[in-house]
Write a protein that holds these residues in place. Structure first.
Motif, PDB file in Angstrom:
ATOM      1  N   TYR A   4      21.080   3.622  -6.497  1.00 18.40           N
ATOM      2  CA  TYR A   4      19.909   2.740  -6.478  1.00 18.40           C
ATOM      3  C   TYR A   4      18.812   3.305  -7.360  1.00 18.40           C
ATOM      4  N   GLU A   5      17.953   2.390  -7.824  1.00 17.80           N
ATOM      5  CA  GLU A   5      16.711   2.759  -8.508  1.00 17.80           C
ATOM      6  C   GLU A   5      15.565   2.073  -7.767  1.00 17.80           C
ATOM      7  N   HIS A   6      14.518   2.828  -7.486  1.00 16.51           N
ATOM      8  CA  HIS A   6      13.373   2.323  -6.739  1.00 16.51           C
ATOM      9  C   HIS A   6      12.109   2.507  -7.569  1.00 16.51           C
ATOM     10  N   VAL A   7      11.248   1.505  -7.568  1.00 12.17           N
ATOM     11  CA  VAL A   7       9.922   1.608  -8.180  1.00 12.17           C
ATOM     12  C   VAL A   7       8.912   1.294  -7.086  1.00 12.17           C
ATOM     13  N   MET A   8       7.933   2.182  -6.924  1.00 11.40           N
ATOM     14  CA  MET A   8       6.891   2.000  -5.904  1.00 11.40           C
ATOM     15  C   MET A   8       5.533   1.913  -6.575  1.00 11.40           C
ATOM     16  N   ILE A   9       4.683   1.072  -6.020  1.00 13.10           N
ATOM     17  CA  ILE A   9       3.296   0.977  -6.473  1.00 13.10           C
ATOM     18  C   ILE A   9       2.413   1.331  -5.284  1.00 13.10           C
ATOM     19  N   ALA A  10       1.587   2.357  -5.468  1.00 16.42           N
ATOM     20  CA  ALA A  10       0.661   2.792  -4.427  1.00 16.42           C
ATOM     21  C   ALA A  10      -0.760   2.392  -4.811  1.00 16.42           C
ATOM     22  N   ARG A  11      -1.664   2.412  -3.844  1.00 16.52           N
ATOM     23  CA  ARG A  11      -3.057   2.010  -4.076  1.00 16.52           C
ATOM     24  C   ARG A  11      -3.710   2.868  -5.159  1.00 16.52           C
ATOM     25  N   GLN A  12      -4.648   2.280  -5.868  1.00 12.35           N
ATOM     26  CA  GLN A  12      -5.293   2.964  -6.987  1.00 12.35           C
ATOM     27  C   GLN A  12      -6.287   4.029  -6.550  1.00 12.35           C
ATOM     28  N   ASP A  13      -6.806   3.953  -5.340  1.00 12.66           N
ATOM     29  CA  ASP A  13      -7.823   4.920  -4.920  1.00 12.66           C
ATOM     30  C   ASP A  13      -7.231   6.205  -4.356  1.00 12.66           C
ATOM     31  N   LEU A  14      -5.917   6.381  -4.408  1.00 12.33           N
ATOM     32  CA  LEU A  14      -5.294   7.651  -4.023  1.00 12.33           C
ATOM     33  C   LEU A  14      -5.422   8.657  -5.160  1.00 12.33           C
ATOM     34  N   SER A  15      -5.383   9.922  -4.813  1.00 16.28           N
ATOM     35  CA  SER A  15      -5.347  10.941  -5.870  1.00 16.28           C
ATOM     36  C   SER A  15      -3.908  11.077  -6.369  1.00 16.28           C
ATOM     37  N   ASN A  16      -3.749  11.756  -7.493  1.00 14.46           N
ATOM     38  CA  ASN A  16      -2.404  11.969  -8.044  1.00 14.46           C
ATOM     39  C   ASN A  16      -1.543  12.757  -7.071  1.00 14.46           C
ATOM     40  N   ALA A  17      -2.127  13.745  -6.415  1.00 14.95           N
ATOM     41  CA  ALA A  17      -1.369  14.559  -5.466  1.00 14.95           C
ATOM     42  C   ALA A  17      -0.911  13.730  -4.271  1.00 14.95           C
ATOM     43  N   GLN A  18      -1.757  12.833  -3.803  1.00 16.19           N
ATOM     44  CA  GLN A  18      -1.375  11.980  -2.677  1.00 16.19           C
ATOM     45  C   GLN A  18      -0.262  11.014  -3.076  1.00 16.19           C
ATOM     46  N   ALA A  19      -0.335  10.484  -4.295  1.00 14.94           N
ATOM     47  CA  ALA A  19       0.701   9.560  -4.770  1.00 14.94           C
ATOM     48  C   ALA A  19       2.037  10.289  -4.918  1.00 14.94           C
ATOM     49  N   GLU A  20       2.014  11.503  -5.442  1.00 14.08           N
ATOM     50  CA  GLU A  20       3.245  12.278  -5.553  1.00 14.08           C
ATOM     51  C   GLU A  20       3.741  12.698  -4.172  1.00 14.08           C
ATOM     52  N   GLY A  21       2.830  12.881  -3.226  1.00 12.76           N
ATOM     53  CA  GLY A  21       3.221  13.175  -1.853  1.00 12.76           C
ATOM     54  C   GLY A  21       3.968  12.011  -1.211  1.00 12.76           C
ATOM     55  N   LEU A  22       3.589  10.785  -1.569  1.00 13.43           N
ATOM     56  CA  LEU A  22       4.321   9.617  -1.080  1.00 13.43           C
ATOM     57  C   LEU A  22       5.763   9.631  -1.583  1.00 13.43           C
ATOM     58  N   VAL A  23       5.950  10.011  -2.834  1.00  9.91           N
ATOM     59  CA  VAL A  23       7.301  10.088  -3.400  1.00  9.91           C
ATOM     60  C   VAL A  23       8.116  11.127  -2.633  1.00  9.91           C
ATOM     61  N   GLU A  24       7.512  12.271  -2.344  1.00  6.40           N
ATOM     62  CA  GLU A  24       8.202  13.307  -1.578  1.00  6.40           C
ATOM     63  C   GLU A  24       8.531  12.823  -0.159  1.00  6.40           C
ATOM     64  N   HIS A  25       7.604  12.093   0.440  1.00  5.75           N
ATOM     65  CA  HIS A  25       7.818  11.584   1.795  1.00  5.75           C
ATOM     66  C   HIS A  25       9.023  10.641   1.840  1.00  5.75           C
ATOM     67  N   PHE A  26       9.087   9.702   0.899  1.00  2.00           N
ATOM     68  CA  PHE A  26      10.191   8.747   0.903  1.00  2.00           C
ATOM     69  C   PHE A  26      11.495   9.394   0.427  1.00  2.00           C
ATOM     70  N   SER A  27      11.407  10.458  -0.337  1.00  4.92           N
ATOM     71  CA  SER A  27      12.611  11.217  -0.698  1.00  4.92           C
ATOM     72  C   SER A  27      13.201  11.893   0.530  1.00  4.92           C
ATOM     73  N   THR A  28      12.342  12.435   1.394  1.00  8.32           N
ATOM     74  CA  THR A  28      12.847  13.062   2.614  1.00  8.32           C
ATOM     75  C   THR A  28      13.401  12.028   3.591  1.00  8.32           C
ATOM     76  N   VAL A  29      12.839  10.811   3.583  1.00  4.72           N
ATOM     77  CA  VAL A  29      13.385   9.744   4.429  1.00  4.72           C
ATOM     78  C   VAL A  29      14.812   9.430   4.003  1.00  4.72           C
ATOM     79  N   LEU A  30      15.038   9.346   2.700  1.00  4.05           N
ATOM     80  CA  LEU A  30      16.392   9.102   2.201  1.00  4.05           C
ATOM     81  C   LEU A  30      17.317  10.260   2.561  1.00  4.05           C
ATOM     82  N   ALA A  31      16.832  11.489   2.394  1.00  2.79           N
ATOM     83  CA  ALA A  31      17.659  12.668   2.679  1.00  2.79           C
ATOM     84  C   ALA A  31      17.992  12.771   4.165  1.00  2.79           C
ATOM     85  N   ASP A  32      17.050  12.424   5.019  1.00  2.56           N
ATOM     86  CA  ASP A  32      17.284  12.489   6.468  1.00  2.56           C
ATOM     87  C   ASP A  32      18.320  11.473   6.935  1.00  2.56           C
ATOM     88  N   ASN A  33      18.490  10.403   6.171  1.00  2.27           N
ATOM     89  CA  ASN A  33      19.431   9.353   6.547  1.00  2.27           C
ATOM     90  C   ASN A  33      20.743   9.432   5.771  1.00  2.27           C
TER      91      ASN A  33
END
Length: 117
Positions: A4-33
């Motif tokens: 699969y290929e996934h593209v996510m759009i996050a809110r503009q008022d997040l910082s770059n670190a928070q946006a990359e943290g979302l990617v890490e969070h959803f990566s761990t969700v995939l890994a846990d399953n």
């Protein structure tokens, strides 16, 4: 497992670190399953073609995964519930392309069109 290929759009008022943290969070969700993330790219803040939830811009992220469909469904469900994620697009592919995505390549490297006459 399916690819699969996934593209996510996050809110503009997040910082770059928070946006990359979302990617890490959803990566761990995939890994846990039972899946794994083959590659991930953070594309940065980009202007959207139309407003989504009163936002004109958004943080774009790209994931390539090798996961069962249950893991992908769980990730999409959690992304829909997450307040910071505005959109998620998931596409099933036959094979992952090597190297960076077309969004990350320079214009000269990806221009394969013929010249106009």
């Amino acid at each position: 497992m399916p690819l699969y290929e996934h593209v996510m759009i996050a809110r503009q008022d997040l910082s770059n670190a928070q946006a990359e943290g979302l990617v890490e969070h959803f990566s761990t969700v995939l890994a846990d399953n039972g899946g794994k993330v083959v590659d991930s790219e953070y594309w940065g803040v980009k202007t959207m073609a139309y407003k989504i939830n009163k936002n004109r811009k958004g943080h774009y992220a790209f994931l390539r995964s090798d996961a069962p469909s249950d893991a992908v469904q769980e990730m999409e469900r959690l992304a829909r519930l997450h307040d910071d994620v505005m959109r998620v697009l998931t596409v099933k592919v036959d094979a992952h392309e090597e190297g960076p995505s077309a969004q990350m390549q320079k214009r000269d490297e990806r221009d394969t069109r013929r010249e106009r006459r």
